[in-house]
Design an enzyme around this catalytic site. Structure first.
Site, PDB file in Angstrom:
ATOM      1  N   ASN A 197       0.806  -1.223   0.000  1.00 42.09           N
ATOM      2  CA  ASN A 197       0.000   0.000   0.000  1.00 42.09           C
ATOM      3  C   ASN A 197       0.837   1.271   0.000  1.00 42.09           C
ATOM      4  O   ASN A 197       0.416   2.285  -0.538  1.00 42.09           O
ATOM      5  CB  ASN A 197      -0.990  -0.003   1.175  1.00 42.09           C
ATOM      6  CG  ASN A 197      -0.340  -0.316   2.508  1.00 42.09           C
ATOM      7  OD1 ASN A 197       0.648  -1.028   2.570  1.00 42.09           O
ATOM      8  ND2 ASN A 197      -0.903   0.207   3.568  1.00 42.09           N
ATOM      9  N   LYS A 257      12.688  -7.383  -0.738  1.00 45.30           N
ATOM     10  CA  LYS A 257      11.787  -8.109  -1.630  1.00 45.30           C
ATOM     11  C   LYS A 257      10.571  -7.224  -1.793  1.00 45.30           C
ATOM     12  O   LYS A 257       9.774  -7.048  -0.881  1.00 45.30           O
ATOM     13  CB  LYS A 257      11.403  -9.462  -1.028  1.00 45.30           C
ATOM     14  CG  LYS A 257      10.960 -10.504  -2.093  1.00 45.30           C
ATOM     15  CD  LYS A 257       9.708 -10.146  -2.861  1.00 45.30           C
ATOM     16  CE  LYS A 257       8.460 -10.362  -2.013  1.00 45.30           C
ATOM     17  NZ  LYS A 257       7.194 -10.102  -2.817  1.00 45.30           N
ATOM     18  N   GLY A 312       2.938  -6.648   6.591  1.00 43.38           N
ATOM     19  CA  GLY A 312       1.915  -7.354   5.833  1.00 43.38           C
ATOM     20  C   GLY A 312       0.810  -7.852   6.735  1.00 43.38           C
ATOM     21  O   GLY A 312       0.559  -7.296   7.808  1.00 43.38           O
ATOM     22  N   GLY A 313       0.161  -8.929   6.328  1.00 43.81           N
ATOM     23  CA  GLY A 313      -0.949  -9.482   7.082  1.00 43.81           C
ATOM     24  C   GLY A 313      -0.522 -10.564   8.046  1.00 43.81           C
ATOM     25  O   GLY A 313       0.554 -11.169   7.888  1.00 43.81           O
ATOM     26  N   GLU A 329       5.207  -5.751  11.349  1.00 42.33           N
ATOM     27  CA  GLU A 329       4.162  -4.723  11.463  1.00 42.33           C
ATOM     28  C   GLU A 329       3.010  -5.231  10.632  1.00 42.33           C
ATOM     29  O   GLU A 329       3.095  -5.317   9.409  1.00 42.33           O
ATOM     30  CB  GLU A 329       4.684  -3.366  10.971  1.00 42.33           C
ATOM     31  CG  GLU A 329       3.776  -2.206  11.352  1.00 42.33           C
ATOM     32  CD  GLU A 329       2.699  -1.952  10.310  1.00 42.33           C
ATOM     33  OE1 GLU A 329       1.533  -2.339  10.569  1.00 42.33           O
ATOM     34  OE2 GLU A 329       3.013  -1.392   9.256  1.00 42.33           O
ATOM     35  N   LEU A 330       1.896  -5.589  11.308  1.00 45.52           N
ATOM     36  CA  LEU A 330       0.841  -6.355  10.671  1.00 45.52           C
ATOM     37  C   LEU A 330      -0.468  -5.583  10.592  1.00 45.52           C
ATOM     38  O   LEU A 330      -0.466  -4.367  10.508  1.00 45.52           O
ATOM     39  CB  LEU A 330       0.675  -7.690  11.412  1.00 45.52           C
ATOM     40  CG  LEU A 330       1.997  -8.457  11.637  1.00 45.52           C
ATOM     41  CD1 LEU A 330       1.765  -9.720  12.421  1.00 45.52           C
ATOM     42  CD2 LEU A 330       2.693  -8.738  10.313  1.00 45.52           C
ATOM     43  N   CYS A 379      -2.959  -0.120   7.389  1.00 43.94           N
ATOM     44  CA  CYS A 379      -3.000  -1.019   8.539  1.00 43.94           C
ATOM     45  C   CYS A 379      -3.609  -0.352   9.758  1.00 43.94           C
ATOM     46  O   CYS A 379      -4.173  -1.025  10.630  1.00 43.94           O
ATOM     47  CB  CYS A 379      -1.599  -1.536   8.845  1.00 43.94           C
ATOM     48  SG  CYS A 379      -0.378  -0.232   9.072  1.00 43.94           S
ATOM     49  N   GLU A 385     -10.356  -7.728   9.694  1.00 41.52           N
ATOM     50  CA  GLU A 385      -9.816  -6.628   8.896  1.00 41.52           C
ATOM     51  C   GLU A 385     -10.223  -6.805   7.436  1.00 41.52           C
ATOM     52  O   GLU A 385      -9.918  -7.824   6.820  1.00 41.52           O
ATOM     53  CB  GLU A 385      -8.296  -6.581   9.016  1.00 41.52           C
ATOM     54  CG  GLU A 385      -7.671  -5.416   8.270  1.00 41.52           C
ATOM     55  CD  GLU A 385      -6.159  -5.396   8.348  1.00 41.52           C
ATOM     56  OE1 GLU A 385      -5.578  -4.305   8.391  1.00 41.52           O
ATOM     57  OE2 GLU A 385      -5.556  -6.491   8.344  1.00 41.52           O
TER      58      GLU A 385
END
Length: 488
Positions: A149, A172, A225-226, A247-248, A281, A380
């Site tokens: 995002n 990556k 990410g998730g 960091e999710l 997030c 979410e």
């Protein structure tokens, strides 16, 4: 447009000669392609980073600071170009992403100064003959996997401090919205960053991402990410005894107490959930509002949601662009339908809300009457869907806010200073905003608790994640060494 990897200071074609399409969410058609990386590409990138590490570590903090300072300037100077890439690749409104890239000047400048303050400590001991001190040393090669995002912003949160601390970096890129990070790597070379210090490999997470996480020369991984993907990343890293900062996701509560002026704070709800089409997030996707002002606030928010201008994210007049991926749009549609089936009330948007004829759009949606038992309360969506729940007491608001598996952020709106601090301390979240929302700064630590991750980026706390302390003992006692079988 074709984007190759950036390895050892040069654009590098994929080892497998394969490329992936990147889709424009406005047209849903391919507009560019990125290299499909695999273990061979990651191996080349990691070896380049590992080879560059000794010289970069030894170059000295002043020189590292100069290069980082120029990197920030160059990214900001190319803000229009980078914003155009991200806006088209992910559908985010261009004025937001341009603002992010302009801010990179100060983000990189901040970490440039921290390169000069990577200080250890002198430890006082009882013995007059022992001098004890610590130094903070870089890990070596770090792996960075940012989310789609805001890849430049989220990537910079690890790239800048990682380089400032003396590490070298392999990124990556997300398979969605990958182009901007490759361009940042090219700009870093113009800034004077030695070849191999920053490398970018494109491709799928299960291929290039997994190879990066498990590579034995990668000493630490920073993942955004998730939660589902994070479980795979952390499990794979644990197999190699490798630390990870994650960091999710979030399901953040935006809490409004009865002493606020509704006309003054309604935009705080809008900013929390409908900015970036809800694809952040920290999205304030749960509106918790005191029953006495609920009708007035929710009515104002629903009316504003219906007026949000949807359209081409590169158009300055657009307020909300498309959702970046079809699979996210599918999930949003299914989630809203399930919420309505479970008894939520549709106040704005929804399945039949007006949207442009082309593109992955979903109308800004407000759902009233949401209870803690509904899926929309706890899951979410990563889209423009606001779930409204009312409360009667401060204690009830705190309990409802904390009643999810997530703990990334929370918003608190009140004119009662005591209540503001009291509630902020009770939030099980890494960030609590008071009378504002979705604010972020390079100097403030950021991260989550529970299923929202662990570790921190940004600020001094975040900078510490990129180094590890070494303890050094110096014995100046001229006396012979005593009993060798006794702990000293």
């Amino acid at each position: 447009m074709r984007a190759d990897h950036w390895i050892d200071g040069t654009a590098t074609a994929p080892a497998g000669s394969q490329y992936l399409p990147t889709l424009d969410p406005m047209t849903t058609r391919p507009w560019a392609e990125i290299a499909r990386g695999d273990a061979a590409d990651v191996e080349a990138a990691v070896q380049a980073a590992n080879g560059a590490f000794p010289a970069w570590r030894a170059i000295g903090p002043s020189r590292r600071a100069e290069i980082l300072w120029r990197m920030g300037d160059l990214i900001a100077d190319h803000a229009d170009e980078l914003a155009a890439l991200e806006s088209r690749d992910a559908g985010k409104v261009i004025r937001e992403v341009k603002g992010q890239h302009l801010s990179m000047r100060t983000w990189f400048h901040y970490y440039a100064t921290l390169a000069l303050h990577n200080e250890g400590r002198s430890i006082p001991l009882d013995s007059p003959h022992i001098t004890a001190y610590t130094t903070r040393e870089p890990f070596g090669v770090i792996g960075v996997i940012p989310a789609f995002n805001s890849p430049v912003l989220l990537g910079a949160m690890s790239i800048a401090p990682g380089l400032a601390a003396g590490n070298t970096v392999v990124v990556k890129s997300p398979e969605v919205n990958a182009l901007s990070l490759g361009r940042v790597a090219e700009l870093s070379r113009q800034a004077g960053l030695p070849d191999g210090c920053l490398n970018v490999v494109h491709g799928y997470g299960a291929e290039a991402g997994d190879a990066l996480v498990v590579h034995p020369l990668v000493r630490k991984v920073f993942f955004t990410g998730g939660p589902d993907s994070a479980r795979i990343v952390t499990r794979r890293a644990a197999e190699h005894l490798k630390p990870v900062v994650t960091e999710l996701g979030g399901k953040s509560a935006n809490i409004f107490f009865p002493d606020v002026r509704v006309e003054d704070v309604a935009n705080g709800v809008i900013a929390g959930i409908f900015a970036a089409a809800g694809q952040t997030c920290v999205a304030g996707s749960r509106l918790l509002v005191h029953r006495s002002i609920a009708d007035e606030l929710v009515s104002a928010v629903a009316a504003r949601a219906r007026r949000i201008v949807l359209g081409d994210p590169t158009d300055p007049a657009t307020e909300m662009g498309p959702i970046s991926q079809e699979k996210i749009l599918t999930g949003v549609r299914a989630g809203v339908t399930a919420a309505l089936d479970q008894g939520a009330e549709l106040l704005a948007g929804g399945p039949d809300g007006p949207t442009p004829s082309d593109g992955w759009f979903y109308a800004p949606t407000v759902l009233g009457g949401v209870t803690t038992e509904m899926d929309v309360f706890s899951q979410e969506f990563f889209g423009p869907v606001l779930a409204v729940t009312t409360f009667d007491t401060e204690e009830e608001a705190v309990a409802i806010a904390n009643a999810t598996e997530f703990g990334l952020a929370a918003g608190i709106w009140t004119n009662d200073l005591g209540r503001a601090h009291r509630v902020a301390r009770q939030m099980v979240a890494g960030t609590a905003w008071i009378n504002t929302y979705r604010a972020m700064n390079f100097s403030m630590p950021f991260g989550g608790t529970k299923a929202s991750g662990y570790g921190r980026v940004n600020g001094m706390d975040g900078f510490a994640e990129f180094t590890q302390p070494k303890s050094i003992w110096v014995n100046t006692d001229p006396a012979p060494v005593g009993d060798p079988f006794v702990l000293r």
